[in-house]
Design a protein around this motif. Structure first.
Motif, PDB file in Angstrom:
ATOM      1  N   LYS A   1       6.774 -17.096 -11.121  1.00 42.29           N
ATOM      2  CA  LYS A   1       5.868 -17.364  -9.981  1.00 42.29           C
ATOM      3  C   LYS A   1       6.615 -17.988  -8.792  1.00 42.29           C
ATOM      4  CE  LYS A   1       2.160 -15.819 -11.748  1.00 42.29           C
ATOM      5  NZ  LYS A   1       2.040 -14.420 -11.469  1.00 42.29           N
TER       6      LYS A   1
ATOM      7  N   ASN B   1       1.943   2.739 -11.134  1.00 42.12           N
ATOM      8  CA  ASN B   1       1.003   3.425 -10.251  1.00 42.12           C
ATOM      9  C   ASN B   1       1.662   4.698  -9.701  1.00 42.12           C
ATOM     10  OD1 ASN B   1       2.480   2.664  -7.848  1.00 42.12           O
ATOM     11  ND2 ASN B   1       1.624   0.611  -8.091  1.00 42.12           N
TER      12      ASN B   1
ATOM     13  N   ASP C   1       3.055   5.511  -7.127  1.00 41.50           N
ATOM     14  CA  ASP C   1       4.293   5.402  -6.356  1.00 41.50           C
ATOM     15  C   ASP C   1       5.529   5.252  -7.217  1.00 41.50           C
ATOM     16  OD1 ASP C   1       3.151   5.550  -3.823  1.00 41.50           O
ATOM     17  OD2 ASP C   1       2.405   3.515  -4.048  1.00 41.50           O
TER      18      ASP C   1
ATOM     19  N   ARG D   1      -1.893  -8.676 -18.134  1.00 42.39           N
ATOM     20  CA  ARG D   1      -2.448  -8.477 -16.781  1.00 42.39           C
ATOM     21  C   ARG D   1      -2.803  -7.018 -16.506  1.00 42.39           C
ATOM     22  NH1 ARG D   1       0.742 -12.544 -17.022  1.00 42.39           N
ATOM     23  NH2 ARG D   1       0.404 -14.460 -15.827  1.00 42.39           N
TER      24      ARG D   1
ATOM     25  N   ARG E   1       8.514  -8.741  -7.064  1.00 41.73           N
ATOM     26  CA  ARG E   1       7.507  -8.090  -7.907  1.00 41.73           C
ATOM     27  C   ARG E   1       8.049  -6.741  -8.330  1.00 41.73           C
ATOM     28  NH1 ARG E   1       1.238  -8.543  -6.354  1.00 41.73           N
ATOM     29  NH2 ARG E   1       0.968 -10.675  -7.070  1.00 41.73           N
ATOM     30  N   LEU E   2       7.577  -6.240  -9.451  1.00 42.14           N
ATOM     31  CA  LEU E   2       7.976  -4.888  -9.842  1.00 42.14           C
ATOM     32  C   LEU E   2       7.207  -3.914  -8.975  1.00 42.14           C
ATOM     33  CD1 LEU E   2       8.323  -4.371 -13.680  1.00 42.14           C
ATOM     34  CD2 LEU E   2      10.080  -4.771 -11.975  1.00 42.14           C
ATOM     35  N   MET E   3       7.884  -3.303  -8.024  1.00 47.43           N
ATOM     36  CA  MET E   3       7.199  -2.359  -7.137  1.00 47.43           C
ATOM     37  C   MET E   3       6.821  -1.104  -7.934  1.00 47.43           C
ATOM     38  SD  MET E   3       7.086  -4.297  -4.718  1.00 47.43           S
ATOM     39  CE  MET E   3       6.178  -3.373  -3.517  1.00 47.43           C
ATOM     40  N   GLY E   4       5.657  -0.532  -7.595  1.00 42.03           N
ATOM     41  CA  GLY E   4       5.180   0.633  -8.356  1.00 42.03           C
ATOM     42  C   GLY E   4       4.439   0.236  -9.620  1.00 42.03           C
ATOM     43  N   PHE E   5       4.237  -1.068  -9.794  1.00 43.63           N
ATOM     44  CA  PHE E   5       3.465  -1.562 -10.940  1.00 43.63           C
ATOM     45  C   PHE E   5       2.243  -2.307 -10.443  1.00 43.63           C
ATOM     46  CE2 PHE E   5       4.964  -1.294 -15.296  1.00 43.63           C
ATOM     47  CZ  PHE E   5       6.107  -0.522 -15.116  1.00 43.63           C
TER      48      PHE E   5
ATOM     49  N   ARG F   1      -4.954  -2.604  -7.639  1.00 40.84           N
ATOM     50  CA  ARG F   1      -6.190  -3.353  -7.498  1.00 40.84           C
ATOM     51  C   ARG F   1      -7.288  -2.796  -8.406  1.00 40.84           C
ATOM     52  NH1 ARG F   1      -8.495  -6.346  -3.547  1.00 40.84           N
ATOM     53  NH2 ARG F   1      -6.649  -7.620  -3.820  1.00 40.84           N
TER      54      ARG F   1
ATOM     55  N   TYR G   1       3.521 -10.236 -20.454  1.00 40.06           N
ATOM     56  CA  TYR G   1       3.075 -10.546 -19.090  1.00 40.06           C
ATOM     57  C   TYR G   1       2.360  -9.333 -18.483  1.00 40.06           C
ATOM     58  CZ  TYR G   1       3.477 -11.507 -14.039  1.00 40.06           C
ATOM     59  OH  TYR G   1       3.210 -11.697 -12.711  1.00 40.06           O
TER      60      TYR G   1
ATOM     61  N   HIS H   1       0.867  -1.189   0.000  1.00 37.69           N
ATOM     62  CA  HIS H   1       0.000   0.000   0.000  1.00 37.69           C
ATOM     63  C   HIS H   1       0.896   1.229   0.000  1.00 37.69           C
ATOM     64  CE1 HIS H   1      -3.443   2.441   0.561  1.00 37.69           C
ATOM     65  NE2 HIS H   1      -3.776   2.157   1.797  1.00 37.69           N
TER      66      HIS H   1
HETATM   67  N1  ACO Z   1       4.917  -7.426 -10.528  1.00 40.85           N
HETATM   68  C1  ACO Z   1       4.714  -8.635 -11.105  1.00 40.85           C
HETATM   69  N2  ACO Z   1       3.506  -9.247 -11.198  1.00 40.85           N
HETATM   70  C2  ACO Z   1       2.460  -8.603 -10.686  1.00 40.85           C
HETATM   71  C3  ACO Z   1       2.574  -7.343 -10.063  1.00 40.85           C
HETATM   72  C4  ACO Z   1       3.852  -6.750 -10.002  1.00 40.85           C
HETATM   73  N3  ACO Z   1       4.028  -5.546  -9.428  1.00 40.85           N
HETATM   74  N4  ACO Z   1       1.365  -6.923  -9.635  1.00 40.85           N
HETATM   75  C5  ACO Z   1       0.492  -7.903  -9.966  1.00 40.85           C
HETATM   76  N5  ACO Z   1       1.159  -8.910 -10.607  1.00 40.85           N
HETATM   77  C6  ACO Z   1       0.537 -10.129 -11.185  1.00 40.85           C
HETATM   78  C7  ACO Z   1       0.122 -11.107 -10.111  1.00 40.85           C
HETATM   79  O1  ACO Z   1       1.163 -12.035  -9.821  1.00 40.85           O
HETATM   80  C8  ACO Z   1      -1.067 -11.784 -10.756  1.00 40.85           C
HETATM   81  O2  ACO Z   1      -0.584 -12.700 -11.714  1.00 40.85           O
HETATM   82  P1  ACO Z   1      -1.423 -14.063 -12.012  1.00 40.85           P
HETATM   83  O3  ACO Z   1      -2.759 -13.606 -12.521  1.00 40.85           O
HETATM   84  O4  ACO Z   1      -0.590 -14.769 -13.030  1.00 40.85           O
HETATM   85  O5  ACO Z   1      -1.496 -14.792 -10.695  1.00 40.85           O
HETATM   86  C9  ACO Z   1      -1.732 -10.639 -11.517  1.00 40.85           C
HETATM   87  O6  ACO Z   1      -0.673  -9.715 -11.814  1.00 40.85           O
HETATM   88  C10 ACO Z   1      -2.837  -9.927 -10.748  1.00 40.85           C
HETATM   89  O7  ACO Z   1      -2.268  -9.402  -9.550  1.00 40.85           O
HETATM   90  P2  ACO Z   1      -2.910  -9.489  -8.097  1.00 40.85           P
HETATM   91  O8  ACO Z   1      -1.823  -9.596  -7.079  1.00 40.85           O
HETATM   92  O9  ACO Z   1      -3.979 -10.517  -8.079  1.00 40.85           O
HETATM   93  O10 ACO Z   1      -3.578  -8.072  -8.008  1.00 40.85           O
HETATM   94  P3  ACO Z   1      -4.045  -7.372  -6.695  1.00 40.85           P
HETATM   95  O11 ACO Z   1      -5.133  -6.461  -7.082  1.00 40.85           O
HETATM   96  O12 ACO Z   1      -4.332  -8.351  -5.614  1.00 40.85           O
HETATM   97  O13 ACO Z   1      -2.750  -6.557  -6.225  1.00 40.85           O
HETATM   98  C11 ACO Z   1      -1.151  -4.846  -5.913  1.00 40.85           C
HETATM   99  C12 ACO Z   1      -2.537  -5.228  -6.484  1.00 40.85           C
HETATM  100  C13 ACO Z   1      -1.055  -5.270  -4.432  1.00 40.85           C
HETATM  101  C14 ACO Z   1      -0.994  -3.328  -5.955  1.00 40.85           C
HETATM  102  C15 ACO Z   1      -0.071  -5.550  -6.763  1.00 40.85           C
HETATM  103  O14 ACO Z   1      -0.168  -5.146  -8.105  1.00 40.85           O
HETATM  104  C16 ACO Z   1       1.341  -5.279  -6.233  1.00 40.85           C
HETATM  105  O15 ACO Z   1       1.798  -5.954  -5.305  1.00 40.85           O
HETATM  106  N6  ACO Z   1       2.057  -4.259  -6.810  1.00 40.85           N
HETATM  107  C17 ACO Z   1       3.355  -3.883  -6.323  1.00 40.85           C
HETATM  108  C18 ACO Z   1       3.228  -3.057  -5.069  1.00 40.85           C
HETATM  109  C19 ACO Z   1       2.754  -1.651  -5.353  1.00 40.85           C
HETATM  110  O16 ACO Z   1       3.242  -0.972  -6.242  1.00 40.85           O
HETATM  111  N7  ACO Z   1       1.780  -1.200  -4.537  1.00 40.85           N
HETATM  112  C20 ACO Z   1       1.250   0.175  -4.632  1.00 40.85           C
HETATM  113  C21 ACO Z   1      -0.202   0.150  -4.923  1.00 40.85           C
HETATM  114  S1  ACO Z   1      -0.751   1.806  -5.175  1.00 40.85           S
HETATM  115  C22 ACO Z   1      -0.964   2.471  -3.632  1.00 40.85           C
HETATM  116  O17 ACO Z   1      -1.162   1.822  -2.638  1.00 40.85           O
HETATM  117  C23 ACO Z   1      -0.891   3.938  -3.532  1.00 40.85           C
END
Ligand code: ACO
Length: 437
Positions: A304, A370, A372, A365, A309-313, A316, A361, A274
């Motif tokens: 997997k 985002n 951040d 998806r 994970r790519l942060m900032g990508f 929800r 990929y 978050h």
């Molecule tokens: N890097 C790689 N893969 C990703 C990422 C990522 N940053 N984000 C999502 N995915 C993939 C998941 O693995 C999933 O793959 P699958 O369908 O093959 O299983 C698919 O994309 C869907 O992702 P979910 O995790 O189900 O999406 P969810 O809505 O639950 O999560 C979240 C959203 C938490 C923001 C997620 O994208 C993430 O962890 N991002 C990185 C952290 C981040 O930047 N957070 C800031 C959010 S903005 C804010 O709070 C102001």
């Protein structure tokens, strides 16, 4: 508490239980944006069934007229106004008024609101003793959770949530004191004296002054930094029912006082999924280090079996470019240009964005940058340490938390938040004495 919906049903859906052939009719409600919701409030009473929705991906917890997001089209509105227009033409104080009161202020209303906020920026002197109780190396978010919760021990005259005026005063106090408390957390980590707010300065100027001034020499406010900080606060001010806002609402639904509710929001915001994401983005960019390493890290993000994970990508709700990220991207370039800073991490971030957005990929998806993704780079250029990033997010989001908390308190259909569960534990069994186990 009324069970009557603020929005009148426009239709019904019929749910059929295949095992018994029984049916139940449920009302369908329609938001002003055309989105439909099934009103399941009577489902449990009538059928004994609950719904199962961990992460609340299909669950609406309230009516709200504050913020609107169309994630597929990358649209964000505060009280109907597009975020891009507000970022360009409004400012943080005016947008705060808008979020809390529902309408843009007149000139007089804006001046009055700014004046009220200014008059509440100082904190009780004894509160500074709290800081000295923390270890010097404490994370400023740890300090914020503690001291914001502690405000309820100092401001007893604004704890009555049923009193409209007390709610107002608590709201003004929170918006005004958050920058002061945040700057104090920063100063404490440096071992520098706290700087008092000055009423001749605006909220944003005060914030920067309290963070960067020292008593032994004058501090010159840089208009580029003031402008960038104002924009960052405005962009982060509200984002409908996200994890921290829902936490504030849930805490508030038990009729906890506003200071305690905002402290609970700060705790929820802290996590890297978050509000902690911009801190994580910068750490990630530093770890990647060089453009030649990007491909390797993108592959890791797709794997997997790898937790990276790519942060900032990803987001929800946004399945398109986060509109705040576009403003942030531009602000980032402006700040670096105007401050004359060459930042290799910005080049790296832009290349990473390009590579990821061309990768199947991420395309499939709908994973876009985002808000951040760029904010950490701006903060770094402004000389703000990584540990303060989420604290600044909390300063901004306090406005949204308060607006949402007030809306909830004033909504007659709201009850204490109390989700149910699907129990998967042991069935009933008898206690076994310890010598027989
Ligand atoms: N890097 C790689 N893969 C990703 C990422 C990522 N940053 N984000 C999502 N995915 C993939 C998941 O693995 C999933 O793959 P699958 O369908 O093959 O299983 C698919 O994309 C869907 O992702 P979910 O995790 O189900 O999406 P969810 O809505 O639950 O999560 C979240 C959203 C938490 C923001 C997620 O994208 C993430 O962890 N991002 C990185 C952290 C981040 O930047 N957070 C800031 C959010 S903005 C804010 O709070 C102001």
């Amino acid at each position: 508490m009324s069970d009557q919906p603020l929005v009148q049903p426009v239709s019904t859906v019929t749910l059929t239980f295949n095992d018994t052939n029984e049916t139940i009719e449920l009302p369908v409600l329609k938001g002003t944006d055309g989105h439909m919701g099934i009103d399941i409030r009577k489902l449990y009473d009538k059928t004994g069934f609950i719904t199962y929705d961990p992460g609340f991906t299909s669950t609406g917890s309230c009516y709200s007229g504050i913020t609107y997001i169309d994630g597929d089209n990358g649209i964000l509105l505060y009280r109907g106004y597009p975020i891009q227009q507000l970022a360009e033409k409004s400012d943080f104080i005016e947008s705060s008024y808008l979020l809390i009161n529902g309408e843009l202020p007149s000139k007089e209303e804006k001046a009055d609101f700014a004046h009220r906020i200014t008059r509440h920026t100082m904190v009780h002197e004894q509160l500074s003793d709290f800081y000295r109780g923390f270890r010097r190396g404490a994370h400023p978010m740890a300090i914020m959770v503690g001291v914001v919760g502690a405000l309820s021990a100092f401001y007893h005259d604004s704890l009555d949530i049923d009193d409209h005026e007390q709610r107002d005063v608590a709201a003004h106090r929170l918006i005004a004191k958050m920058p002061t408390l945040a700057a104090m957390a920063y100063k404490y980590s440096l071992g520098q004296p706290f700087i008092y707010p000055q009423n001749k300065l605006s909220l944003v100027e005060n914030f920067l002054n309290m963070m960067f001034a020292v008593p032994c020499e004058p501090y010159e406010l840089n208009p580029v930094m003031v402008n960038a900080m104002d924009k960052i606060l405005l962009l982060h001010a509200d984002h409908e029912q996200n994890a921290s806002t829902s936490t504030v609402r849930l805490a508030g639904s038990s009729r906890a006082n506003p200071f305690a509710c905002i402290a609970s929001g700060i705790a929820a915001l802290w996590g890297p999924a978050h509000g902690g994401a911009n801190e994580a983005v910068l750490n990630m960019l530093q770890e990647i280090g060089d453009k030649s390493q990007i491909k390797k890290y993108v592959e890791r993000a797709k794997d997997k079996n790898d937790s990276f994970r790519l942060m900032g990508f990803g987001h929800r709700v946004y399945k398109n470019y986060d509109p705040r990220a576009s403003v942030m991207r531009k602000t980032c370039h402006d700040v670096l240009n105007q401050l004359g800073i060459k930042e290799p991490l910005l080049e790296l971030a832009m290349e990473l964005e390009r590579v990821a957005l061309e990768d199947d990929y991420f395309v499939e998806r709908k994973l876009y940058p985002n808000v951040d993704f760029y904010s950490g780079i701006i903060f770094r250029a402004m000389g703000i340490p990584t540990s303060m990033f989420t604290v600044i997010f909390a300063v901004a989001r306090t406005v949204g938390w308060i607006a949402q908390w007030r809306e909830m308190i004033e909504d007659p259909s709201q009850k204490i938040g109390r989700p149910r569960q699907l129990y998967t534990g042991s069935p009933l069994r008898d206690y076994v004495p310890i010598n027989k186990r």
